[in-house]
Design an enzyme around this catalytic site. Structure first.
Site, mmCIF file in Angstrom:
data_model
loop_
_atom_site.group_PDB
_atom_site.id
_atom_site.type_symbol
_atom_site.label_atom_id
_atom_site.label_comp_id
_atom_site.label_asym_id
_atom_site.label_seq_id
_atom_site.Cartn_x
_atom_site.Cartn_y
_atom_site.Cartn_z
ATOM 1 N NE ARG A 39 5.504 -5.730 -6.958
ATOM 2 C CZ ARG A 39 5.144 -6.115 -5.742
ATOM 3 N NH1 ARG A 39 5.006 -5.214 -4.795
ATOM 4 N NH2 ARG A 39 4.943 -7.394 -5.471
ATOM 5 C CG ASP A 83 5.733 -14.296 -2.677
ATOM 6 O OD1 ASP A 83 4.931 -14.222 -1.734
ATOM 7 O OD2 ASP A 83 5.422 -14.076 -3.860
ATOM 8 C CG HIS A 110 1.429 -17.743 -2.794
ATOM 9 N ND1 HIS A 110 2.598 -17.546 -3.474
ATOM 10 C CD2 HIS A 110 0.753 -16.565 -2.838
ATOM 11 C CE1 HIS A 110 2.619 -16.299 -3.943
ATOM 12 N NE2 HIS A 110 1.519 -15.689 -3.557
ATOM 13 C CG HIS A 132 -0.915 -13.427 -1.453
ATOM 14 N ND1 HIS A 132 -0.479 -13.568 -2.735
ATOM 15 C CD2 HIS A 132 -2.250 -13.256 -1.521
ATOM 16 C CE1 HIS A 132 -1.516 -13.471 -3.550
ATOM 17 N NE2 HIS A 132 -2.603 -13.291 -2.845
HETATM 18 ZN ZN LIG Z 1 1.206 -13.708 -3.639
#
Ligand SMILES: [Zn+2]
Ligand SMILES: [Zn+2]
Length: 581
Positions: free
Chosen positions: A308, A328, A330, A456
């Site tokens: 980013r 991360d 989900h 998330h």
């Molecule tokens: Zn996500």
């Protein structure tokens, strides 16, 4: 009393003081900021077309400016606001090239000024009524820095002076003390000294490299995540670092987060984007098969590296970077499964943080903003679930009303480090955007298509930032289970090298990380070095130890804790690993 008005007013007073001390100074801007204020100046010698010989300001000049500020404050000068025409303003600021530039850019025909004593500034305010409201013992000028006009490196470099200000003297003192502590534990310095990570301009700004010792710690963190998540039914994914731009257009990232994305890369005739998030890949994996209610919840996890854009001015060691790896995941589930899943997430997140030594935290619940994706009903249900779980776990939290992201309500957990500073780590966010855009579905009991809920979540957040926080939290003295080098063995003489080796292989066999220090240096010098390197245990072996199959143990922070049988030492440290001490 509004502390921001005081901070902003102090910026003006500082500018007035600088003007008295350095006539001919040109002013940039001077806002209030977190904990204080700053003002940007072009000192006479730095300003084009003005002949002057004074050199730039340094830390040594600050007391003088501070003294002048106090003199001005004691005069109890009023802040007088005026609305004047731009024409008049141009006359007042005729020698101030930067102010003239600002006046030109301001909308409308009039501007406002604030006058304080003889000093007039172009300013919207608000300010305090009079300098007499300021307690002389509640502010301090702290540092100088170079700052480009308007933050653009094509513009001239100005001198910025920073100050801090609080409502009470106690708060100021506490802040200054914390700053000294914070400098001691600055992870950028410790990271270099302890050889944990590398930041190199030639590699690229904001792109840290994990050095071997840092990599050991990262691997421990990753293994910990892998083991715990696998046992909780997570499935692991690996996804590419770039993806077709159309994917990001479809997900909405291209529109919503454009300022944080890098320019697309052209491959053949298509555009690709360096991934800023892992989500669309996980959604595609979900959609690659028909899913039944019997398969839910589905939990996809990935240690996904994302990129980013951050302005170069805000990059900071490991805590603000341009490329980082998220832990991360989900979770895709039915509405009946939401509460159980969220509860598990919060519970597990807090346990994990505790394992790493963070026992204090603040929890924030962010609710629906004005513009939002999804349905009102969905938002209400999700928000209710988040509240229900926090209530059930008896956790205190603050509500950030309307502060949610547009795609769903969320819980953020900010850990407090050993200095009491808050760091964003865990985030648990519902998403009503992606399931819509990618038409995610599952087949329910009646054979009907339903839209699943999507969550998330990241527990540690960014591994890089978490590591930076970890370094500062422990001042580089990592707990035994995390320390990259856990044990040093120092043979007293060359006749003890063989025994040192036996000891080392015994420890290695039990899974410990140890090094033999048999360089040609004195034992005391090696011990000192080991202490500087914050090694948890240093074992010294000589005749006595060899004869008794023992080791002399030095524990970090305690010094010599005596001689003990090697087996007993191994038992002791095994227990420490179990307890994550
Ligand atoms: Zn996500
Ligand atoms: Zn102002």
């Amino acid at each position: 009393m509004n502390i921001n008005n005081i901070r902003h007013s102090l910026a003006h007073i500082m500018a007035a003081a600088v003007k008295e001390l350095y006539p001919g100074v040109k002013f940039g801007v001077g806002p209030a900021i977190e904990n204080g204020f700053y003002y940007d100046f072009a000192l006479p010698s730095e300003v084009p077309l003005v002949s002057g010989t004074k050199k730039g300001l340094s830390l040594a000049d600050l007391p003088k400016i501070e003294k002048k500020m106090k003199e001005l404050i004691k005069k109890d000068l009023k802040f007088v606001k005026k609305e004047i025409s731009k024409k008049e303003a141009k006359k007042i600021f005729k020698d101030q090239l930067y102010k003239l530039e600002l006046i030109k850019k301001l909308p409308g025909k009039t501007v406002t000024t604030y006058q304080n004593g003889e000093f007039v500034d172009l300013c919207r305010g608000p300010h305090i009524k009079s300098t007499g409201e300021i307690n002389l013992q509640t502010f301090k000028l702290t540092k100088t820095a170079g700052a480009y006009w308007k933050g653009d490196e094509k513009n001239p470099m100005l001198t910025r002076i920073y100050g801090v200000a609080f409502e009470t003297r106690q708060e100021l003192e506490k802040y200054l003390k914390t700053q000294i502590e914070a400098e001691k534990r600055d992870h950028r310095k410790l990271g270099q000294r302890l050889e944990l990570f590398l930041l190199d301009e030639e590699i690229g700004a904001g792109l840290p490299v994990w050095l071997p010792k840092g990599a050991v710690i990262r691997k421990i963190i990753e293994d910990e995540l892998y083991q715990k998540l696998s046992s909780q039914g997570y499935q692991w994914l690996y996804t590419p670092h770039i993806g077709n731009l159309n994917l990001w257009k479809k997900s909405g990232h291209w529109d919503f987060y454009k300022e944080n994305l890098y320019s697309p890369i052209k491959i053949d005739e298509e555009q690709y984007l360096l991934k800023p998030m892992n989500c669309p890949f996980h959604v595609k994996v979900y959609n690659s098969k028909i899913r039944s209610y019997k398969n839910l919840p589905i939990k996809f996890a990935e240690l996904g590296t994302v990129y980013r854009y951050e302005k170069s001015g805000v990059l900071h060691g490991l805590t603000r970077v341009r490329g980082f790896t998220q832990d991360d995941a989900h979770i895709i589930c039915t509405s009946e499964q939401m509460a159980k899943e969220v509860e598990e997430l919060v519970r597990y997140g807090l346990n994990m943080l505790k394992d790493f030594g963070f026992k204090e935290y603040n929890i924030y619940l962010s609710t629906r903003p004005e513009k939002y994706a999804g349905t009102l009903k969905g938002w209400e249900k999700a928000t209710k679930t988040l509240k229900y779980v926090l209530g059930k776990l008896k956790l205190k939290y603050k509500i950030d009303a309307g502060g949610g992201v547009f795609y769903g309500p969320k819980i953020d957990i900010k850990i407090k480090d050993s200095l009491g500073r808050e760091w964003q780590c865990t985030t648990i966010q519902f998403d009503f955007n992606l399931p819509d855009r990618f038409e995610m579905k599952y087949i329910d009991k009646k054979g009907k298509k339903q839209k699943p809920y999507m969550i998330h979540r990241a527990l540690l957040g960014s591994l890089e930032r978490f590591f930076g926080v970890l370094i500062e939290h422990y001042i580089g003295a990592f707990p035994f289970w995390l320390a990259p080098e856990q044990i040093w063995i120092i043979p007293v003489g060359s006749g003890h090298k063989k025994y040192a080796k036996q000891t080392s292989s015994q420890l290695a066999k039990n899974g410990f990380r140890c090094e033999i220090k048999d360089e040609n240096e004195t034992v005391s010098k090696k011990i000192r070095e080991g202490e500087l390197q914050k090694i948890p245990y240093i074992l010294v072996v000589g005749d006595k130890e060899m004869a008794k199959k023992s080791v002399r143990v030095r524990e970090r922070g305690k010094g010599d804790i005596g001689m003990m049988k090697l087996e007993r030492f191994i038992d002791k440290i095994k227990k420490e690993i179990e307890e994550k001490k």
